[in-house]
Design a protein around this motif. Structure first.
Motif, PDB file in Angstrom:
ATOM      1  N   VAL A  33      -7.198  24.646 -17.885  1.00  0.00           N
ATOM      2  CA  VAL A  33      -8.628  24.387 -17.981  1.00  0.00           C
ATOM      3  C   VAL A  33      -8.968  23.419 -16.848  1.00  0.00           C
ATOM      4  CG1 VAL A  33     -10.432  23.314 -19.386  1.00  0.00           C
ATOM      5  CG2 VAL A  33      -8.678  24.752 -20.476  1.00  0.00           C
ATOM      6  N   ILE A  34     -10.038  23.716 -16.123  1.00  0.00           N
ATOM      7  CA  ILE A  34     -10.400  22.915 -14.954  1.00  0.00           C
ATOM      8  C   ILE A  34     -11.779  22.291 -15.159  1.00  0.00           C
ATOM      9  CG2 ILE A  34     -10.823  22.917 -12.477  1.00  0.00           C
ATOM     10  CD1 ILE A  34      -7.914  23.472 -13.196  1.00  0.00           C
ATOM     11  N   GLY A  35     -11.876  21.040 -14.796  1.00  0.00           N
ATOM     12  CA  GLY A  35     -13.152  20.339 -14.883  1.00  0.00           C
ATOM     13  C   GLY A  35     -13.535  19.708 -13.568  1.00  0.00           C
ATOM     14  N   TRP A  36     -14.830  19.498 -13.401  1.00  0.00           N
ATOM     15  CA  TRP A  36     -15.377  18.761 -12.268  1.00  0.00           C
ATOM     16  C   TRP A  36     -15.997  17.468 -12.781  1.00  0.00           C
ATOM     17  CZ3 TRP A  36     -14.819  19.403  -7.173  1.00  0.00           C
ATOM     18  CH2 TRP A  36     -14.407  20.652  -6.704  1.00  0.00           C
ATOM     19  N   PHE A  37     -15.739  16.394 -12.048  1.00  0.00           N
ATOM     20  CA  PHE A  37     -16.227  15.072 -12.404  1.00  0.00           C
ATOM     21  C   PHE A  37     -16.793  14.407 -11.157  1.00  0.00           C
ATOM     22  CE2 PHE A  37     -14.203  14.777 -16.585  1.00  0.00           C
ATOM     23  CZ  PHE A  37     -13.319  15.842 -16.496  1.00  0.00           C
ATOM     24  N   ARG A  38     -17.544  13.346 -11.357  1.00  0.00           N
ATOM     25  CA  ARG A  38     -17.998  12.565 -10.213  1.00  0.00           C
ATOM     26  C   ARG A  38     -17.972  11.091 -10.572  1.00  0.00           C
ATOM     27  NH1 ARG A  38     -24.566  13.592  -9.755  1.00  0.00           N
ATOM     28  NH2 ARG A  38     -25.144  12.601 -11.734  1.00  0.00           N
ATOM     29  N   CYS A  50     -16.795  22.053 -17.027  1.00  0.00           N
ATOM     30  CA  CYS A  50     -15.423  22.527 -17.087  1.00  0.00           C
ATOM     31  C   CYS A  50     -15.408  23.987 -17.516  1.00  0.00           C
ATOM     32  CB  CYS A  50     -14.550  21.661 -17.990  1.00  0.00           C
ATOM     33  SG  CYS A  50     -15.190  21.377 -19.636  1.00  0.00           S
ATOM     34  N   VAL A  51     -14.295  24.646 -17.238  1.00  0.00           N
ATOM     35  CA  VAL A  51     -14.206  26.091 -17.448  1.00  0.00           C
ATOM     36  C   VAL A  51     -12.849  26.444 -18.037  1.00  0.00           C
ATOM     37  CG1 VAL A  51     -13.410  26.491 -15.061  1.00  0.00           C
ATOM     38  CG2 VAL A  51     -14.554  28.331 -16.309  1.00  0.00           C
ATOM     39  N   SER A  52     -12.859  27.425 -18.918  1.00  0.00           N
ATOM     40  CA  SER A  52     -11.630  27.871 -19.561  1.00  0.00           C
ATOM     41  C   SER A  52     -10.735  28.616 -18.570  1.00  0.00           C
ATOM     42  CB  SER A  52     -11.973  28.784 -20.736  1.00  0.00           C
ATOM     43  OG  SER A  52     -12.628  29.958 -20.271  1.00  0.00           O
ATOM     44  N   SER A  54      -9.776  31.683 -18.511  1.00  0.00           N
ATOM     45  CA  SER A  54     -10.276  33.001 -18.134  1.00  0.00           C
ATOM     46  C   SER A  54     -11.601  32.934 -17.388  1.00  0.00           C
ATOM     47  CB  SER A  54     -10.455  33.863 -19.386  1.00  0.00           C
ATOM     48  OG  SER A  54     -11.485  33.321 -20.196  1.00  0.00           O
ATOM     49  N   GLY A  55     -12.306  31.823 -17.544  1.00  0.00           N
ATOM     50  CA  GLY A  55     -13.644  31.708 -16.975  1.00  0.00           C
ATOM     51  C   GLY A  55     -14.732  32.144 -17.933  1.00  0.00           C
ATOM     52  N   ASP A  56     -14.358  32.617 -19.107  1.00  0.00           N
ATOM     53  CA  ASP A  56     -15.343  33.123 -20.057  1.00  0.00           C
ATOM     54  C   ASP A  56     -16.115  32.007 -20.753  1.00  0.00           C
ATOM     55  OD1 ASP A  56     -13.333  35.959 -21.224  1.00  0.00           O
ATOM     56  OD2 ASP A  56     -14.601  35.669 -19.452  1.00  0.00           O
ATOM     57  N   SER A  57     -15.512  30.839 -20.844  1.00  0.00           N
ATOM     58  CA  SER A  57     -16.164  29.723 -21.533  1.00  0.00           C
ATOM     59  C   SER A  57     -16.362  28.564 -20.568  1.00  0.00           C
ATOM     60  CB  SER A  57     -15.309  29.251 -22.718  1.00  0.00           C
ATOM     61  OG  SER A  57     -15.183  30.276 -23.673  1.00  0.00           O
ATOM     62  N   THR A  58     -17.543  27.964 -20.656  1.00  0.00           N
ATOM     63  CA  THR A  58     -17.854  26.811 -19.825  1.00  0.00           C
ATOM     64  C   THR A  58     -18.509  25.731 -20.679  1.00  0.00           C
ATOM     65  OG1 THR A  58     -19.991  27.747 -19.216  1.00  0.00           O
ATOM     66  CG2 THR A  58     -18.163  28.172 -17.721  1.00  0.00           C
ATOM     67  N   ASN A  59     -18.479  24.537 -20.161  1.00  0.00           N
ATOM     68  CA  ASN A  59     -19.119  23.412 -20.826  1.00  0.00           C
ATOM     69  C   ASN A  59     -19.758  22.553 -19.749  1.00  0.00           C
ATOM     70  OD1 ASN A  59     -19.911  21.644 -22.813  1.00  0.00           O
ATOM     71  ND2 ASN A  59     -17.858  20.991 -23.391  1.00  0.00           N
ATOM     72  N   TYR A  60     -20.933  22.005 -20.051  1.00  0.00           N
ATOM     73  CA  TYR A  60     -21.660  21.214 -19.066  1.00  0.00           C
ATOM     74  C   TYR A  60     -22.064  19.876 -19.669  1.00  0.00           C
ATOM     75  CZ  TYR A  60     -22.056  25.301 -16.056  1.00  0.00           C
ATOM     76  OH  TYR A  60     -21.767  26.370 -15.232  1.00  0.00           O
ATOM     77  N   GLY A  61     -21.933  18.842 -18.851  1.00  0.00           N
ATOM     78  CA  GLY A  61     -22.439  17.541 -19.248  1.00  0.00           C
ATOM     79  C   GLY A  61     -23.926  17.448 -18.972  1.00  0.00           C
ATOM     80  N   ASP A  62     -24.518  16.362 -19.411  1.00  0.00           N
ATOM     81  CA  ASP A  62     -25.956  16.198 -19.276  1.00  0.00           C
ATOM     82  C   ASP A  62     -26.391  15.845 -17.853  1.00  0.00           C
ATOM     83  OD1 ASP A  62     -26.212  14.608 -22.539  1.00  0.00           O
ATOM     84  OD2 ASP A  62     -26.296  16.726 -21.956  1.00  0.00           O
ATOM     85  N   SER A  63     -25.489  15.235 -17.080  1.00  0.00           N
ATOM     86  CA  SER A  63     -25.906  14.638 -15.811  1.00  0.00           C
ATOM     87  C   SER A  63     -26.446  15.650 -14.810  1.00  0.00           C
ATOM     88  CB  SER A  63     -24.745  13.871 -15.191  1.00  0.00           C
ATOM     89  OG  SER A  63     -23.657  14.736 -14.914  1.00  0.00           O
ATOM     90  N   TYR A 103      -5.953  24.303 -28.359  1.00  0.00           N
ATOM     91  CA  TYR A 103      -7.116  24.571 -29.195  1.00  0.00           C
ATOM     92  C   TYR A 103      -8.188  23.510 -28.966  1.00  0.00           C
ATOM     93  CZ  TYR A 103     -10.030  25.350 -33.255  1.00  0.00           C
ATOM     94  OH  TYR A 103     -11.105  25.588 -34.065  1.00  0.00           O
ATOM     95  N   GLY A 104      -9.395  23.951 -28.669  1.00  0.00           N
ATOM     96  CA  GLY A 104     -10.508  23.030 -28.485  1.00  0.00           C
ATOM     97  C   GLY A 104     -10.603  22.400 -27.120  1.00  0.00           C
ATOM     98  N   SER A 105      -9.794  22.851 -26.165  1.00  0.00           N
ATOM     99  CA  SER A 105      -9.792  22.221 -24.842  1.00  0.00           C
ATOM    100  C   SER A 105     -11.154  22.261 -24.182  1.00  0.00           C
ATOM    101  CB  SER A 105      -8.775  22.906 -23.927  1.00  0.00           C
ATOM    102  OG  SER A 105      -7.464  22.643 -24.334  1.00  0.00           O
ATOM    103  N   ILE A 106     -11.916  23.344 -24.382  1.00  0.00           N
ATOM    104  CA  ILE A 106     -13.216  23.489 -23.716  1.00  0.00           C
ATOM    105  C   ILE A 106     -14.206  22.432 -24.214  1.00  0.00           C
ATOM    106  CG2 ILE A 106     -14.248  25.147 -25.327  1.00  0.00           C
ATOM    107  CD1 ILE A 106     -14.426  25.150 -21.423  1.00  0.00           C
ATOM    108  N   TYR A 107     -13.934  21.838 -25.374  1.00  0.00           N
ATOM    109  CA  TYR A 107     -14.815  20.800 -25.905  1.00  0.00           C
ATOM    110  C   TYR A 107     -14.365  19.408 -25.488  1.00  0.00           C
ATOM    111  CZ  TYR A 107     -16.162  24.784 -28.681  1.00  0.00           C
ATOM    112  OH  TYR A 107     -16.562  26.026 -29.069  1.00  0.00           O
ATOM    113  N   LYS A 108     -13.151  19.310 -24.969  1.00  0.00           N
ATOM    114  CA  LYS A 108     -12.601  18.013 -24.569  1.00  0.00           C
ATOM    115  C   LYS A 108     -12.657  17.794 -23.068  1.00  0.00           C
ATOM    116  CE  LYS A 108      -9.164  18.402 -28.271  1.00  0.00           C
ATOM    117  NZ  LYS A 108      -7.712  18.497 -28.562  1.00  0.00           N
ATOM    118  N   CYS A 109     -12.825  18.839 -22.319  1.00  0.00           N
ATOM    119  CA  CYS A 109     -12.582  18.785 -20.878  1.00  0.00           C
ATOM    120  C   CYS A 109     -13.687  18.118 -20.071  1.00  0.00           C
ATOM    121  CB  CYS A 109     -12.283  20.175 -20.335  1.00  0.00           C
ATOM    122  SG  CYS A 109     -13.517  21.416 -20.746  1.00  0.00           S
TER     123      CYS A 109
END
Length: 128
Positions: A33-38, A50-52, A54-63, A103-109
Protein backbone atom coordinates in the motif's frame (compact mmCIF):
# COMPACT_ATOMS: atom_id res chain seq x y z
CA UNK A 1 14.84 -2.97 2.66
CA UNK A 2 12.42 -1.19 0.34
CA UNK A 3 13.80 2.08 -0.99
CA UNK A 4 11.41 4.64 -2.43
CA UNK A 5 12.34 7.46 -4.78
CA UNK A 6 10.14 10.48 -5.42
CA UNK A 7 10.42 12.72 -8.47
CA UNK A 8 8.51 15.47 -10.19
CA UNK A 9 8.85 18.30 -7.71
CA UNK A 10 9.93 21.78 -8.61
CA UNK A 11 8.73 25.35 -8.94
CA UNK A 12 5.11 25.81 -9.98
CA UNK A 13 3.05 28.95 -10.35
CA UNK A 14 -0.10 29.37 -8.26
CA UNK A 15 -3.02 27.74 -10.01
CA UNK A 16 -0.74 25.33 -11.82
CA UNK A 17 -0.54 21.56 -11.78
CA UNK A 18 2.06 18.88 -11.45
CA UNK A 19 2.38 15.13 -11.13
CA UNK A 20 4.69 13.49 -8.64
CA UNK A 21 6.05 10.00 -9.16
CA UNK A 22 7.09 7.36 -6.66
CA UNK A 23 9.29 4.51 -7.74
CA UNK A 24 11.27 1.71 -6.14
CA UNK A 25 14.13 0.53 -8.34
CA UNK A 26 14.80 -3.15 -7.72
CA UNK A 27 11.61 -3.69 -5.72
CA UNK A 28 7.97 -4.39 -6.57
CA UNK A 29 5.72 -1.56 -5.46
CA UNK A 30 2.69 -3.75 -6.13
CA UNK A 31 3.44 -5.61 -2.91
CA UNK A 32 2.65 -2.52 -0.85
CA UNK A 33 0.00 0.00 0.00
CA UNK A 34 1.48 3.35 -1.02
CA UNK A 35 0.76 6.76 0.43
CA UNK A 36 1.71 10.33 -0.33
CA UNK A 37 2.48 12.79 2.45
CA UNK A 38 3.79 16.31 2.74
CA UNK A 39 5.60 18.30 5.36
CA UNK A 40 6.15 22.00 5.84
CA UNK A 41 9.13 22.90 8.05
CA UNK A 42 8.00 23.21 11.63
CA UNK A 43 4.77 21.33 11.04
CA UNK A 44 3.75 17.71 11.30
CA UNK A 45 3.83 15.43 8.29
CA UNK A 46 0.32 15.01 6.90
CA UNK A 47 -1.27 12.36 4.75
CA UNK A 48 -2.56 13.39 1.33
CA UNK A 49 -3.69 10.14 -0.19
CA UNK A 50 -3.00 6.43 -0.33
CA UNK A 51 -3.82 3.56 -2.65
CA UNK A 52 -4.29 -0.17 -2.28
CA UNK A 53 -2.07 -2.75 -3.96
CA UNK A 54 -4.42 -3.19 -6.87
CA UNK A 55 -5.28 0.49 -7.19
CA UNK A 56 -8.97 -0.25 -6.72
CA UNK A 57 -9.20 1.47 -3.34
CA UNK A 58 -8.01 4.93 -2.43
CA UNK A 59 -8.20 7.18 0.58
CA UNK A 60 -7.79 10.95 0.75
CA UNK A 61 -7.01 13.32 3.57
CA UNK A 62 -8.74 16.63 3.99
CA UNK A 63 -5.79 18.85 3.10
CA UNK A 64 -5.91 18.36 -0.67
CA UNK A 65 -9.31 16.76 -1.13
CA UNK A 66 -10.60 17.47 -4.61
CA UNK A 67 -7.24 18.74 -5.88
CA UNK A 68 -5.13 15.59 -5.66
CA UNK A 69 -5.54 12.27 -7.46
CA UNK A 70 -3.53 9.16 -6.67
CA UNK A 71 -3.02 6.44 -9.24
CA UNK A 72 -0.68 3.53 -9.65
CA UNK A 73 0.72 1.57 -12.54
CA UNK A 74 2.01 -1.75 -11.34
CA UNK A 75 3.23 -2.44 -14.84
CA UNK A 76 5.46 0.63 -14.65
CA UNK A 77 6.17 0.03 -10.96
CA UNK A 78 5.11 3.59 -10.14
CA UNK A 79 2.59 5.44 -8.03
CA UNK A 80 1.58 8.95 -9.05
CA UNK A 81 0.07 11.94 -7.34
CA UNK A 82 -1.47 14.54 -9.62
CA UNK A 83 -2.16 17.88 -7.98
CA UNK A 84 -4.00 20.80 -9.53
CA UNK A 85 -4.95 24.34 -8.52
CA UNK A 86 -1.77 24.62 -6.52
CA UNK A 87 -1.55 27.30 -3.85
CA UNK A 88 1.47 28.90 -2.18
CA UNK A 89 0.52 27.09 1.03
CA UNK A 90 1.03 23.78 -0.79
CA UNK A 91 4.76 24.48 -0.73
CA UNK A 92 6.28 21.54 1.10
CA UNK A 93 8.43 18.45 0.80
CA UNK A 94 6.31 15.65 -0.61
CA UNK A 95 7.05 12.06 0.38
CA UNK A 96 5.84 8.68 -0.70
CA UNK A 97 5.72 5.86 1.80
CA UNK A 98 4.87 2.18 1.83
CA UNK A 99 2.97 -0.13 4.12
CA UNK A 100 2.89 -3.91 4.05
CA UNK A 101 -0.78 -4.64 3.39
CA UNK A 102 -3.00 -6.12 6.05
CA UNK A 103 -6.67 -5.96 6.93
CA UNK A 104 -7.75 -2.33 7.08
CA UNK A 105 -4.54 -0.92 5.63
CA UNK A 106 -6.43 1.49 3.34
CA UNK A 107 -7.90 3.13 6.46
CA UNK A 108 -4.54 3.44 8.21
CA UNK A 109 -2.33 4.59 5.38
CA UNK A 110 -2.97 8.32 5.83
CA UNK A 111 -1.24 8.16 9.19
CA UNK A 112 2.54 8.71 8.97
CA UNK A 113 3.02 6.49 12.02
CA UNK A 114 1.52 3.52 10.16
CA UNK A 115 3.95 3.64 7.26
CA UNK A 116 7.02 1.39 7.25
CA UNK A 117 9.22 2.73 4.46
CA UNK A 118 9.85 6.28 3.27
CA UNK A 119 11.46 8.06 0.41
CA UNK A 120 13.66 11.11 0.90
CA UNK A 121 11.07 13.48 -0.53
CA UNK A 122 10.79 15.95 -3.37
CA UNK A 123 10.35 19.68 -2.85
CA UNK A 124 7.38 21.44 -4.39
CA UNK A 125 7.48 25.22 -4.35
CA UNK A 126 4.40 27.15 -5.39
CA UNK A 127 5.29 30.73 -6.16
CA UNK A 128 4.96 33.35 -8.83
Amino acid sequence: QLQLVESGGGLVQPGGSLTLSCGAPGFLLEDYVIGWFRQVPGKEREGISCVSRSGDSTNYGDSMMGRATITRSNGQNKVYLAINRLKPEDTAVYYCAALTPAYGSIYKCLSPDAMEFWGKGTLVTVSS
